[in-house]
Design a protein around this motif. Structure first.
Motif, short mmCIF file in Angstrom:
data_model
loop_
_atom_site.label_atom_id
_atom_site.label_comp_id
_atom_site.label_asym_id
_atom_site.label_seq_id
_atom_site.Cartn_x
_atom_site.Cartn_y
_atom_site.Cartn_z
N TYR A 33 0.84 -1.19 0.00
CA TYR A 33 0.00 0.00 0.00
C TYR A 33 0.88 1.25 0.00
CZ TYR A 33 -3.02 -3.49 2.34
OH TYR A 33 -3.73 -4.63 2.68
N TYR A 35 0.34 5.26 1.42
CA TYR A 35 -0.47 6.21 2.16
C TYR A 35 0.17 7.60 2.07
CZ TYR A 35 -2.99 2.50 4.67
OH TYR A 35 -3.77 1.42 5.02
N LEU A 43 -4.12 10.50 7.73
CA LEU A 43 -3.54 9.41 6.93
C LEU A 43 -4.58 8.93 5.93
CD1 LEU A 43 -0.81 7.86 7.15
CD2 LEU A 43 -2.04 6.14 8.44
N ILE A 45 -5.28 6.52 2.42
CA ILE A 45 -4.74 5.51 1.54
C ILE A 45 -4.77 6.01 0.10
CG2 ILE A 45 -6.91 4.26 1.18
CD1 ILE A 45 -5.08 1.67 1.42
N SER A 48 -3.72 0.33 -3.10
CA SER A 48 -3.37 -0.97 -2.58
C SER A 48 -3.10 -1.84 -3.81
CB SER A 48 -4.47 -1.57 -1.72
OG SER A 48 -5.60 -1.86 -2.50
N GLU A 53 -4.37 -7.32 -8.42
CA GLU A 53 -5.28 -6.18 -8.49
C GLU A 53 -4.64 -4.89 -8.00
OE1 GLU A 53 -8.64 -7.11 -6.07
OE2 GLU A 53 -9.96 -5.71 -7.08
N ILE A 55 -5.85 -1.28 -6.71
CA ILE A 55 -6.99 -0.48 -6.30
C ILE A 55 -6.51 0.95 -6.12
CG2 ILE A 55 -8.80 -0.14 -4.60
CD1 ILE A 55 -9.08 -2.74 -6.06
N PHE A 90 3.88 7.00 3.28
CA PHE A 90 4.18 5.73 3.93
C PHE A 90 3.84 4.58 3.02
CE2 PHE A 90 5.40 6.91 8.13
CZ PHE A 90 4.72 8.08 8.43
N LEU A 97 -4.58 -9.97 0.49
CA LEU A 97 -5.49 -8.92 0.05
C LEU A 97 -6.93 -9.24 0.40
CD1 LEU A 97 -5.88 -6.29 -1.55
CD2 LEU A 97 -6.16 -7.68 -3.58
N SER A 100 -10.12 -9.58 5.47
CA SER A 100 -10.26 -8.40 6.30
C SER A 100 -9.54 -8.61 7.62
CB SER A 100 -11.73 -8.15 6.58
OG SER A 100 -12.44 -7.96 5.39
N GLU A 102 -6.49 -7.82 8.39
CA GLU A 102 -5.05 -8.02 8.30
C GLU A 102 -4.30 -6.84 8.92
OE1 GLU A 102 -4.66 -11.73 6.83
OE2 GLU A 102 -2.96 -10.39 7.07
N THR A 103 -3.24 -7.17 9.65
CA THR A 103 -2.37 -6.13 10.19
C THR A 103 -1.51 -5.56 9.06
OG1 THR A 103 -2.27 -7.20 12.33
CG2 THR A 103 -0.50 -5.64 11.82
N GLN A 104 -1.38 -4.26 9.04
CA GLN A 104 -0.48 -3.64 8.07
C GLN A 104 0.83 -3.27 8.75
OE1 GLN A 104 -2.18 -0.64 5.58
NE2 GLN A 104 -3.94 -1.90 5.06
N PHE A 106 4.12 -0.94 8.45
CA PHE A 106 4.46 0.32 7.81
C PHE A 106 5.97 0.54 7.72
CE2 PHE A 106 0.52 2.77 7.31
CZ PHE A 106 -0.38 1.94 7.97
N TYR B 32 -13.72 -4.57 11.81
CA TYR B 32 -12.51 -4.93 12.53
C TYR B 32 -11.86 -3.62 12.96
CZ TYR B 32 -13.45 -9.22 10.00
OH TYR B 32 -14.06 -10.33 9.48
N TYR B 36 -3.08 1.87 16.16
CA TYR B 36 -1.68 1.95 15.75
C TYR B 36 -1.02 3.09 16.53
CZ TYR B 36 -2.41 -1.03 11.61
OH TYR B 36 -2.67 -2.07 10.76
N LEU B 44 3.92 3.78 11.35
CA LEU B 44 2.93 3.27 12.30
C LEU B 44 3.24 1.83 12.66
CD1 LEU B 44 1.47 5.65 10.73
CD2 LEU B 44 -0.64 4.52 11.42
N LYS B 49 -5.55 -5.17 18.04
CA LYS B 49 -6.68 -5.18 17.12
C LYS B 49 -7.78 -6.07 17.65
CE LYS B 49 -4.84 -8.76 13.99
NZ LYS B 49 -4.40 -9.03 12.59
N SER B 98 -14.00 -5.79 3.26
CA SER B 98 -13.07 -4.82 2.70
C SER B 98 -11.70 -5.04 3.31
CB SER B 98 -13.55 -3.40 3.01
OG SER B 98 -12.54 -2.46 2.69
#
Lengths: 115, 113
Positions: A33, A35, A43, A45, A48, A53, A55, A90, A97, A100, A102-104, A106, B32, B36, B44, B49, B98
């Protein structure tokens, strides 16, 4: 050992120039991603991307384009830089993907200043 | 579409005092929830979570948060803060189905000695 790295850390450039910011992740993640964090720390986005894909946030000007040479890299290219592009950018990654929650992870950010 | 509100832009507190950072969200579907932390000049990093199950979630560095569905809140708490907790804290929400999170505008926690 850095999980998500970005270069450069600081970027100062003139209006109208074209610049790129590089991002690499060594976590084996499928999704990356970009940002933008403005001066008020908001912040947002921008993109992604995984191998299936791209987006695009529809509010992002088409002067911004992500380029992914492989799964571990997602670079951000910016054409015709404007004063309003000054911000911290960032890069982030996550495992999948399609899931839902999911930890991102950075990167440290690239501080862009357009003069 | 979801939205996230962090009502407090700045929270000053003395060292060893308790702190609560507020986060409210709006969404028409299941969500969800994330907190952060951003230390100065860094990216971050995930504190904790909530995906499902127990509404009280414990995270790193002694932080915890409680999901309250009826009040659509996910407030972050720590019983005793340290100087090193001085940072920007972001609440984020992802709707079920999403994978794009929406971030709040952040709360700056300032811990004074």
């Amino acid at each position: 050992d850095t999980a998500v790295s970005q270069t450069p850390k600081y970027l100062v450039t003139q209006m109208g120039n074209d610049k790129s910011i590089k991002c690499e992740q060594n976590l084996g993640h499928d999704t990356m991603y970009w940002y933008k964090q403005d001066s008020k720390k908001f912040l947002k986005i921008m993109f992604s991307y995984n191998n299936k894909e791209l987006i695009i946030n529809e509010t992002v000007p088409n002067r911004f384009s992500p380029k992914s040479p492989d799964k571990a890299h997602l670079n951000l290219h910016i054409n015709s830089l404007e004063l309003g592009d000054s911000a911290v950018y960032f890069c982030a990654s996550s495992q999948e993907l399609d899931t839902s929650g999911e930890t991102q992870y950075f990167g440290p950010g690239t501080r862009l200043l357009v003069l | 579409a979801q939205s996230v509100t962090q009502l407090d832009s700045q929270v000053p507190v003395f060292e060893e005092a308790p702190v609560e950072l507020r986060c409210n969200y709006s969404s028409s579907v299941s969500v969800y929830l994330f907190w952060y932390v951003q230390y100065p000049n860094q990216g971050l990093q995930l504190l904790l979570k909530y995906l499902s199950g127990s509404t009280l979630v414990k995270g790193i560095n002694g932080f915890e948060a409680e999901f309250n569905k009826s009040q659509t809140s996910f407030h972050l708490r720590k019983p005793s803060v340290h100087i090193s907790d001085t940072a920007e804290y972001f609440c984020a929400v992802t709707e079920e189905g999403s994978y794009i999170p929406t971030f709040g505008r952040g709360t700056s926690l300032i811990v004074h000695p």
